[in-house]
Design an enzyme around this catalytic site. Sequence first.
Site, mmCIF file in Angstrom:
data_model
loop_
_atom_site.group_PDB
_atom_site.id
_atom_site.type_symbol
_atom_site.label_atom_id
_atom_site.label_comp_id
_atom_site.label_asym_id
_atom_site.label_seq_id
_atom_site.Cartn_x
_atom_site.Cartn_y
_atom_site.Cartn_z
ATOM 1 N N TYR A 76 112.584 19.389 -5.971
ATOM 2 C CA TYR A 76 113.860 19.927 -6.455
ATOM 3 C C TYR A 76 113.947 19.686 -7.952
ATOM 4 C CZ TYR A 76 115.157 19.858 -1.486
ATOM 5 O OH TYR A 76 115.208 20.027 -0.121
ATOM 6 N N HIS A 104 107.554 17.187 3.482
ATOM 7 C CA HIS A 104 108.441 18.334 3.263
ATOM 8 C C HIS A 104 107.927 19.613 3.937
ATOM 9 C CE1 HIS A 104 111.388 20.111 0.037
ATOM 10 N NE2 HIS A 104 111.608 20.605 1.231
ATOM 11 N N SER A 138 120.703 23.681 5.788
ATOM 12 C CA SER A 138 121.330 25.015 5.732
ATOM 13 C C SER A 138 122.195 25.292 6.970
ATOM 14 C CB SER A 138 120.269 26.110 5.581
ATOM 15 O OG SER A 138 119.628 26.017 4.340
ATOM 16 N N ARG A 198 122.947 29.045 4.275
ATOM 17 C CA ARG A 198 122.798 29.197 2.808
ATOM 18 C C ARG A 198 124.061 29.749 2.157
ATOM 19 N NH1 ARG A 198 117.853 27.535 2.054
ATOM 20 N NH2 ARG A 198 116.205 27.971 3.555
ATOM 21 N N PHE A 254 128.202 31.335 5.849
ATOM 22 C CA PHE A 254 129.353 31.046 6.705
ATOM 23 C C PHE A 254 130.535 30.475 5.933
ATOM 24 C CE2 PHE A 254 126.049 31.367 9.958
ATOM 25 C CZ PHE A 254 126.669 32.263 10.812
#
Length: 348
Positions: A65, A132, A211, A215, A218
């Site tokens: 990240y 990961h 998620s 993403r 919702f």
Amino acid sequence: MAAESSVKVPRIKLGSKGLEVSAQGLGCMSMSAFYGQPKPEPDMIKLIHHAINTGVTFLDTSDVYGPYTNEILLGKALKDGMGEKVELATKFGVKIEDGQMAIHGDPAYVRAACEASLKRLDIDCIDLYYQHRIDTSVPVEVTIGELKKLVEEGKVKYIGLSEASASTIRRAHAIHPITAVQLEWSLWTRDVEEEIIPTCRELGIGIVAYSPLGRGFFSSGSKVVETFSEGDFRKLVPRLQPENLEHNTRLFERVKDMANRKGCTPSQLALAWVHHQGSDVCPIPGTTKIENFNDNIGALSVKLTKEDMAELESIASADAVKGYRCPTDMKTWETSDTPPLSTWKAVA
């Protein structure tokens, strides 16, 4: 109706080896990467502190990240005793090489990645360390063998896998207990329910749902695409493309109607559905805004009956969504099987 952040956050056992975490976590990826430009560091530290003070102490990051900048952010946020209040999860295995994601699981890389994460996070031991993505060129036993050494050395407390197939999970767990499997699970991503979830439960492995809000879908339905800035990888997600979005928005509208009846927001309802999957499940919704965080915490107060669950699952049946859940070139559990251990010994 966005719930206040005064909601008491329960604690749950994650896996069968002793790790206890807040029943809802905080995914930190979007603060630094993949969802457009990195957000201002002081604002993100304020959000992280707010989460911890609210009782959300299970924080999720990864070395990729940024790369690296999200771990550095967490390291800064967890100074002055804040780190003692959290369960910190990070990940290794994905590296950006020539603009492409490359997957690594060989022992030397595992060790080097761990040492680097410890330094960036400014800690002595990682609470939960995930692979990961699975390196399909290295037997998973080899990767887990090195992680086991890191546990024995006190650099890692618990081991996790992310986007791993049922067979990969079984093989890994036979080498060293796997505490958690991180996977995408939400009202519109339910393929893991067939084989992976039952495998985790059979083996006593905790489930971490990333998620859980699709993403951001919702939270606001089709309007979410209007928030995508330059560099937001969600622009590449097939189910958020115009040819699929109109169909999928009808699903959102039905969830929204039900949320109105329940007196909560659509995102709270979608998160509550994940929470109601069991006490071994911890969703880790990500956000960069305190008001959205507070809304997400409100999901813990939403009670769903068997009838509510049945209604939601009829709305979001496995074939209800159009389009794949992530860019088609992205590694997932479906492509995570590794060679037999005997092949590695032959070339070592």
